[in-house]
Write a protein that holds these residues in place. Structure first.
Motif, PDB file in Angstrom:
ATOM      1  N   TRP A  12       0.837  -1.207   0.000  1.00 43.41           N
ATOM      2  CA  TRP A  12       0.000   0.000   0.000  1.00 43.41           C
ATOM      3  C   TRP A  12       0.873   1.258   0.000  1.00 43.41           C
ATOM      4  N   GLN A  16       1.190   4.181  -2.887  1.00 44.12           N
ATOM      5  CA  GLN A  16       1.020   5.620  -2.690  1.00 44.12           C
ATOM      6  C   GLN A  16       2.203   6.394  -3.274  1.00 44.12           C
ATOM      7  N   SER A  48      -3.309  13.752  -1.310  1.00 47.76           N
ATOM      8  CA  SER A  48      -3.877  12.436  -1.003  1.00 47.76           C
ATOM      9  C   SER A  48      -2.839  11.427  -0.518  1.00 47.76           C
ATOM     10  N   ALA A  49      -1.613  11.533  -0.966  1.00 49.60           N
ATOM     11  CA  ALA A  49      -0.596  10.546  -0.580  1.00 49.60           C
ATOM     12  C   ALA A  49      -0.345  10.504   0.926  1.00 49.60           C
ATOM     13  N   GLY A  52      -3.056   8.689   2.611  1.00 53.06           N
ATOM     14  CA  GLY A  52      -2.898   7.248   2.431  1.00 53.06           C
ATOM     15  C   GLY A  52      -1.895   6.657   3.407  1.00 53.06           C
ATOM     16  N   GLY A  55      -3.584   6.111   6.605  1.00 50.05           N
ATOM     17  CA  GLY A  55      -4.372   4.890   6.533  1.00 50.05           C
ATOM     18  C   GLY A  55      -3.544   3.653   6.824  1.00 50.05           C
ATOM     19  N   TRP A  89      -9.155   3.011   9.346  1.00 51.04           N
ATOM     20  CA  TRP A  89      -8.650   2.702   8.001  1.00 51.04           C
ATOM     21  C   TRP A  89      -9.738   2.945   6.961  1.00 51.04           C
ATOM     22  N   THR A  92     -10.336   6.671   6.504  1.00 52.29           N
ATOM     23  CA  THR A  92      -9.224   7.273   5.763  1.00 52.29           C
ATOM     24  C   THR A  92      -9.330   6.935   4.284  1.00 52.29           C
ATOM     25  N   LEU A  93      -9.708   5.710   3.992  1.00 52.82           N
ATOM     26  CA  LEU A  93      -9.861   5.290   2.606  1.00 52.82           C
ATOM     27  C   LEU A  93     -10.956   6.089   1.893  1.00 52.82           C
ATOM     28  N   VAL A  96      -9.394   9.442   0.975  1.00 54.41           N
ATOM     29  CA  VAL A  96      -8.438   9.289  -0.122  1.00 54.41           C
ATOM     30  C   VAL A  96      -9.161   9.027  -1.435  1.00 54.41           C
ATOM     31  N   GLN A  97     -10.240   8.273  -1.398  1.00 53.84           N
ATOM     32  CA  GLN A  97     -10.993   7.991  -2.624  1.00 53.84           C
ATOM     33  C   GLN A  97     -11.561   9.259  -3.241  1.00 53.84           C
ATOM     34  N   TRP A 100      -8.791  10.609  -5.184  1.00 54.97           N
ATOM     35  CA  TRP A 100      -8.538   9.779  -6.350  1.00 54.97           C
ATOM     36  C   TRP A 100      -9.481  10.149  -7.487  1.00 54.97           C
TER      37      TRP A 100
END
Length: 105
Positions: A12, A16, A48-49, A52, A55, A89, A92-93, A96-97, A100
């Motif tokens: 993961w 990233q 975003s990185a 991640g 996460g 998690w 956080t996802l 981040v989505q 994305w």
């Protein structure tokens, strides 16, 4: 298996970093055509990185609580801590989505 889980977290993190490198490469390629949009795209990925990476910390927290949480006298409390880390998690996802999806606009 604990090692496989840790390899997944490492993958993961590498993902990233690769995503960040891809966005910077696209920025170099596209800035001649439209500098403002290329910069905006790169900034969305740069934001975003690190999210991640946070996460990944949640995933490692869940692993720690699941494997080393035996010091807790209450197994239900240990399970609650693991569930809380996994929920962190997931949340956080979700954040981040959003990034994305935005960087593709």
């Amino acid at each position: 298996h604990v090692t496989l889980y840790r390899v997944g977290v490492a993958a993961w993190l590498l993902n990233q970093l690769a995503f960040l490198a891809l966005a910077l490469a696209f920025h170099r390629l596209l800035r001649a055509a439209q500098s403002t949009l290329a910069t905006t795209m790169a900034m969305l990925v740069v934001v975003s990185a690190p999210i991640g990476f946070v996460g990944a910390a949640h995933r490692l927290d869940a692993l720690s609580w699941a494997t080393e949480g035996a010091v807790l006298a209450n197994p239900a409390l240990q399970a609650a801590f693991v569930a809380q880390a996994i929920e962190g998690w997931r949340n956080t996802l979700l954040v981040v989505q959003a990034f994305w999806g935005l960087w593709l606009l």
